[in-house]
Enzyme design. Structure first.
Site, PDB file in Angstrom:
ATOM      1  N   GLY A  90       0.860  -1.178   0.000  1.00 29.11           N
ATOM      2  CA  GLY A  90       0.000   0.000   0.000  1.00 29.11           C
ATOM      3  C   GLY A  90       0.895   1.227   0.000  1.00 29.11           C
ATOM      4  O   GLY A  90       1.943   1.240  -0.656  1.00 29.11           O
ATOM      5  N   SER A 122       6.006  -5.340  -0.861  1.00 30.92           N
ATOM      6  CA  SER A 122       5.944  -3.962  -1.354  1.00 30.92           C
ATOM      7  C   SER A 122       6.247  -2.980  -0.218  1.00 30.92           C
ATOM      8  O   SER A 122       7.365  -2.904   0.255  1.00 30.92           O
ATOM      9  CB  SER A 122       4.590  -3.700  -2.006  1.00 30.92           C
ATOM     10  N   ALA A 123       5.251  -2.237   0.263  1.00 33.88           N
ATOM     11  CA  ALA A 123       5.486  -1.309   1.372  1.00 33.88           C
ATOM     12  C   ALA A 123       6.004  -2.035   2.603  1.00 33.88           C
ATOM     13  O   ALA A 123       6.839  -1.513   3.349  1.00 33.88           O
ATOM     14  CB  ALA A 123       4.201  -0.555   1.710  1.00 33.88           C
ATOM     15  N   GLU A 194       9.302  -6.875 -10.183  1.00 38.88           N
ATOM     16  CA  GLU A 194       8.071  -7.571  -9.841  1.00 38.88           C
ATOM     17  C   GLU A 194       8.202  -9.054 -10.157  1.00 38.88           C
ATOM     18  O   GLU A 194       8.763  -9.443 -11.180  1.00 38.88           O
ATOM     19  CB  GLU A 194       6.883  -6.956 -10.577  1.00 38.88           C
TER      20      GLU A 194
END
Length: 241
Positions: A90, A122-123, A194
């Site tokens: 996020g 991710s975050a 990714e």
């Protein structure tokens, strides 16, 4: 004997054409081992209830009991009592500010250094580094500082995209921004593409997944890493070993 930190840092939770965490499910199961109780941190998204419900169902499908820290009566006790952590993606600024507001950074760090597995996506991978200065996110809120968990001695830059030589876009590339970071900072940066992830355990930092990574160090030419490479000699190992 003191347990060594075990850290799994995923670039992204969903790859094109597949479901949430599908590409890394096998790795998550192998990494968690005998851990059954997972504590989730939904702070990177605004709808914490919806996010937690989605992740709870996904981990249940893998055979794990997952609770969300935002619903805990005592978040610090929840951190102390869990088997493992999952911090999802996020907005990294919102995530770090929330972790600071509820004063959980030190508690998470202590638990991970005692051997509790840490999974970030991710975050959640961004905050595992010393700071969040290499996030791609917009600063929609202002944390007290950029200092984060410091579980590993290198910066993470998830969703790394290589410059497109055919693009007409005139803005800065992700690589250019990382090089700007290194003009002001000494900390190595791992740009994880990714579909890739890092496993940090047993004195190694191993790149795995479907894509490679690009490693940036101040004053050095960027280095390409491919799945299976141990990059600990380039970036350093988990803190707390």
């Amino acid at each position: 004997m003191k347990s060594a930190p075990r850290i799994l840092l995923v670039s992204n939770s969903t790859v094109y054409g597949r479901g949430y965490l599908d590409h890394v499910e096998r790795e998550i199961k192998a990494f968690l081992g005998e851990a059954k109780r997972i504590l989730f941190f939904p702070y990177a998204l605004y709808d914490r209830d919806g996010y937690a419900a989605k992740v709870k169902a996904r981990f249940a499908a893998m055979g794990y009991s997952l609770e969300s820290v935002h619903l805990a009566a005592d978040p610090r006790k929840a951190v102390e009592n869990t088997d493992a952590f999952f911090i999802g993606g996020g907005n990294t600024f919102r995530l770090l500010k929330a972790l600071q507001d509820v004063d959980l950074l030190d508690a998470i760090g202590r638990k991970v250094k005692s051997g509790a597995p840490y999974i970030g996506s991710s975050a959640g991978s961004n905050v595992a580094g010393p700071t969040i200065k290499t996030t791609k996110d917009m600063p929609i809120v202002q944390p007290r500082s950029f200092d984060s968990l410091g579980l590993v001695p290198f910066q993470i830059s998830p969703h790394f995209q290589d410059p497109d030589p055919n693009s007409r876009h005139m803005g800065e590339t992700q690589e250019e921004r990382i090089l700007q970071f290194l003009e002001e900072n000494e900390t190595p940066v791992v740009g994880i593409r990714e579909g890739a992830w890092l496993i940090c355990e047993n004195g190694a930092v191993t790149l795995q997944g479907e894509a490679g990574a690009r490693i940036f160090r101040r004053g050095e030419v960027p280095v390409e890493a491919k799945p299976g490479d141990n990059i600990v000699h380039l970036v350093g190992g988990p803190n707390g070993n």
